[in-house]
Write an enzyme that holds these catalytic residues in place. Sequence first.
Site, short mmCIF file in Angstrom:
data_model
loop_
_atom_site.label_atom_id
_atom_site.label_comp_id
_atom_site.label_asym_id
_atom_site.label_seq_id
_atom_site.Cartn_x
_atom_site.Cartn_y
_atom_site.Cartn_z
N ALA A 35 -17.30 -17.40 -21.84
CA ALA A 35 -18.31 -16.33 -21.75
C ALA A 35 -17.62 -14.97 -21.98
O ALA A 35 -18.09 -14.14 -22.77
CB ALA A 35 -18.99 -16.35 -20.38
N CYS A 78 -10.79 -8.58 -16.97
CA CYS A 78 -11.07 -9.96 -17.42
C CYS A 78 -10.89 -10.23 -18.90
O CYS A 78 -10.30 -11.24 -19.28
CB CYS A 78 -12.49 -10.34 -17.03
SG CYS A 78 -12.65 -10.67 -15.29
C1 UDX Z 1 -16.85 -8.61 -17.68
C2 UDX Z 1 -18.03 -9.56 -17.89
O1 UDX Z 1 -19.15 -8.82 -18.42
C3 UDX Z 1 -18.42 -10.23 -16.58
O2 UDX Z 1 -19.43 -11.20 -16.79
C4 UDX Z 1 -17.18 -10.91 -16.00
O3 UDX Z 1 -17.49 -11.49 -14.75
C5 UDX Z 1 -16.03 -9.94 -15.85
O4 UDX Z 1 -15.76 -9.30 -17.10
P1 UDX Z 1 -16.57 -6.16 -16.70
O5 UDX Z 1 -15.16 -6.27 -17.20
O6 UDX Z 1 -16.79 -5.72 -15.30
O7 UDX Z 1 -17.30 -7.58 -16.82
O8 UDX Z 1 -17.37 -5.15 -17.63
P2 UDX Z 1 -18.22 -5.25 -18.96
O9 UDX Z 1 -19.51 -4.56 -18.74
O10 UDX Z 1 -18.29 -6.61 -19.50
O11 UDX Z 1 -17.39 -4.31 -19.95
C6 UDX Z 1 -16.09 -4.66 -20.39
C7 UDX Z 1 -15.59 -3.64 -21.37
O12 UDX Z 1 -16.33 -3.68 -22.59
C8 UDX Z 1 -15.71 -2.19 -20.89
O13 UDX Z 1 -14.55 -1.47 -21.26
C9 UDX Z 1 -16.92 -1.66 -21.62
O14 UDX Z 1 -16.91 -0.27 -21.79
C10 UDX Z 1 -16.81 -2.38 -22.95
N1 UDX Z 1 -18.08 -2.52 -23.65
C11 UDX Z 1 -19.10 -3.25 -23.12
C12 UDX Z 1 -18.23 -1.92 -24.91
O15 UDX Z 1 -17.32 -1.27 -25.43
N2 UDX Z 1 -19.41 -2.09 -25.58
C13 UDX Z 1 -20.45 -2.82 -25.07
O16 UDX Z 1 -21.48 -2.93 -25.76
C14 UDX Z 1 -20.29 -3.42 -23.80
#
Ligand code: UDX
Length: 482
Positions: free
Chosen positions: A232, A285
Site C-alpha cells: 500500500a 514510512c
Molecule cells: C503514509 C500512508 O499514507 C499511511 O497509510 C501509512 O500508514 C503511513 O505512511 P504519512 O507518511 O503519514 O502516511 O503521510 P502521507 O499523507 O501518505 O504523505 C506522505 C508524503 O507524501 C508527504 O511528504 C506528503 O506531502 C507527500 N504527498 C502526499 C505528496 O507529495 N503528494 C500527494 O498527493 C500526497
Amino acid sequence: MKQNDLKNINICCIGAGYVGGPTMAVLAKHCPNIQVTVTDHNLERINDWNSIDLSKLPIYEPGLDEIVNKYRGKNLHFSSEVEKNISIADMIFISVNTPTKTKGVGAGKASDIKWVEACARQVANNAKDHTIIVEKSTLPVRTAEVIKNILESATSIKSQKNPSISFDVLSNPEFLSEGSAIKDLENPDRVLIGGENNQAIKALSEIYENWVPVKKILYTNIWSSELAKLTANAFLAQRISSINSIGALCEATGADVREVSRAIGTDSRIGAKFLDAGPGFGGSCFKKDILNLVYLASYFGLHEVANFWESVVKLNYWHQNRISRLIVKKLFGTLSDKKIAVLGFAFKANTNDTRESAAIQICKELLEEGAILSIYDPKVSRKQIKRDLNFINDPYEIKTESNNLNKYFIADNIQETFQDADAILILTEWSEFSNINWESAYKMMRKPAWVFDSRSIVNPQKVLDANLKLWRIGDGSKISNI
Ligand code: UDX
Ligand code: ADP
C-alpha cells in the site's frame, strides 16, 4: 487470556510514538471497558504524554489532545513501566520504530527490527498467561515468524512452571496518515487482521467492531497482511514519484501539472488522490517500506522487481535535488550569501514530524550553495530542525563537498523570515502560508524577490500583483517562466 470476558481486557502498547499514541487513544475512547496502557522506555516521552499542559504532548495531531484529555487517567494510561504492564496484559500491541538498517547485511534497505526483537524478548520474559501479540509497526514480511520463534523458545522453558502460558501473533498494520491520524483511526477505509488462530483474530476483531463496521474488517493470512502494508505504501509513493516526474515535464513543455492531475484523476480507474506534485515524499514510512520491498525482491533474486521499486525512491531524491538546482539557476547561478526564507520543515502539514522531510535535503543543498536560510515551521521544534540539518547518514543523500551547514537561523514567525530575503521557498503546505500578505512581504525583501512554491499553495495572481517573481511546481506556463 487472563480474563475470560474478551470485552474487559488489559491492553499494553509498547511504543508511545506516532503510531502507538494516537491508535491507543482512539481505541480507549471507543472501548470504555478496556484498560489501555501505552508504554515506552523513553521516560521523557512518557512524561510529555502525562503532561497537564496538553501543548506538551510529544505528538501534534489534530484532535488528539481532546481525546487524551478526556480518557487519560480513566482507561488510557501512559507509563514507562514496560515490563510490569506486559505482565498484566491480555493483548500487547507492538508499535516500536523499525528504521532502515545503517550497517551490516541489508544496510540502507532492510528494516532494522532490533527493537521489535527486544519487545518480543521482553514479552517472552514477562508475560504470565495466554497473551495475544499484535504487530502494529510496519515490519518486513515474515517478522511475525521472528516474534513467534522468540516466544516459542520462551514458552518451552516457562511452561514447565506455568502451563497456561502461550502466545498468538497477529499482524494488524496501521494505515493512519499523520496529520489526519484521528480521522483515519475513527473512520478507517479498512482494518486488516492477519493471523492463524481464529480465537485470537476474533478477540482483536471484536475490539474494532466497537466502532468500525464489520464489512470494513478484512482477514488474511499473516504474510499477506504484512506484505499488504508495504505494498500500500509503495503504491502511494509511486503515485507521487509519477506525478512529480510529470511535473518536471510540464515545466519543460508549457503544461500545468495541476491540470494534468485533474484530467487523469477523473478517470475512476486512476482516482484523484495522491496526485499532488510537491517537493517529494517524506515521512517515516514510504522510503523505508519501498526499500524493504527492494531488499525482499533482491533477496529472492527478483532483480527487475527490485529495480522497479528502487526507481521510485531514486526519482524522489532526483526531484528534491532538481528543486534546489532550479533555485540556484533562477537566482543568477549563485546563492552565496543570499537569504532564503524557508516556510515549512515538517514532511507535510498538520504534523510536527520531520522524518525524511524533503525540507532536510533541500535545505542542506541550499546551504551547501552558500545560502543563508531563515526557517519557520509552526510546529517543528528548533531542536529538531538543528538535529536534522546536522545529520548525515543517508546513503541516498546527495553528498555535500564542504561543511557549509551552519548558516541558518530559525524564526519564530513568518514575518521574521522575510527581512532582506531574496526568495521565499514554501516546502510544507501549512494553511497559514496561503494567507501571506505578499505586498508587505515584497517590501521587506531584497529585489528581485522570488517566491518558490513547491506545494501549489499560493494564489499566483496575488504573488505576481505584488511584483514578486514566481515559480510553482510543475507550472510550465509563462507565469512561472519569468
Ligand atoms: C503514509 C500512508 O499514507 C499511511 O497509510 C501509512 O500508514 C503511513 O505512511 P504519512 O507518511 O503519514 O502516511 O503521510 P502521507 O499523507 O501518505 O504523505 C506522505 C508524503 O507524501 C508527504 O511528504 C506528503 O506531502 C507527500 N504527498 C502526499 C505528496 O507529495 N503528494 C500527494 O498527493 C500526497
Ligand atoms: P512510529 O512512527 O512507528 O510510532 P516512533 O519513533 O514515533 O515510531 O515511536 C516508537 C517508540 O517506540 C519510541 O518512542 C521508542 O522509544 C519506543 N520503543 C522502541 N523500542 C522499545 C522497547 N523495547 N520498549 C519500549 N519502548 C520502545
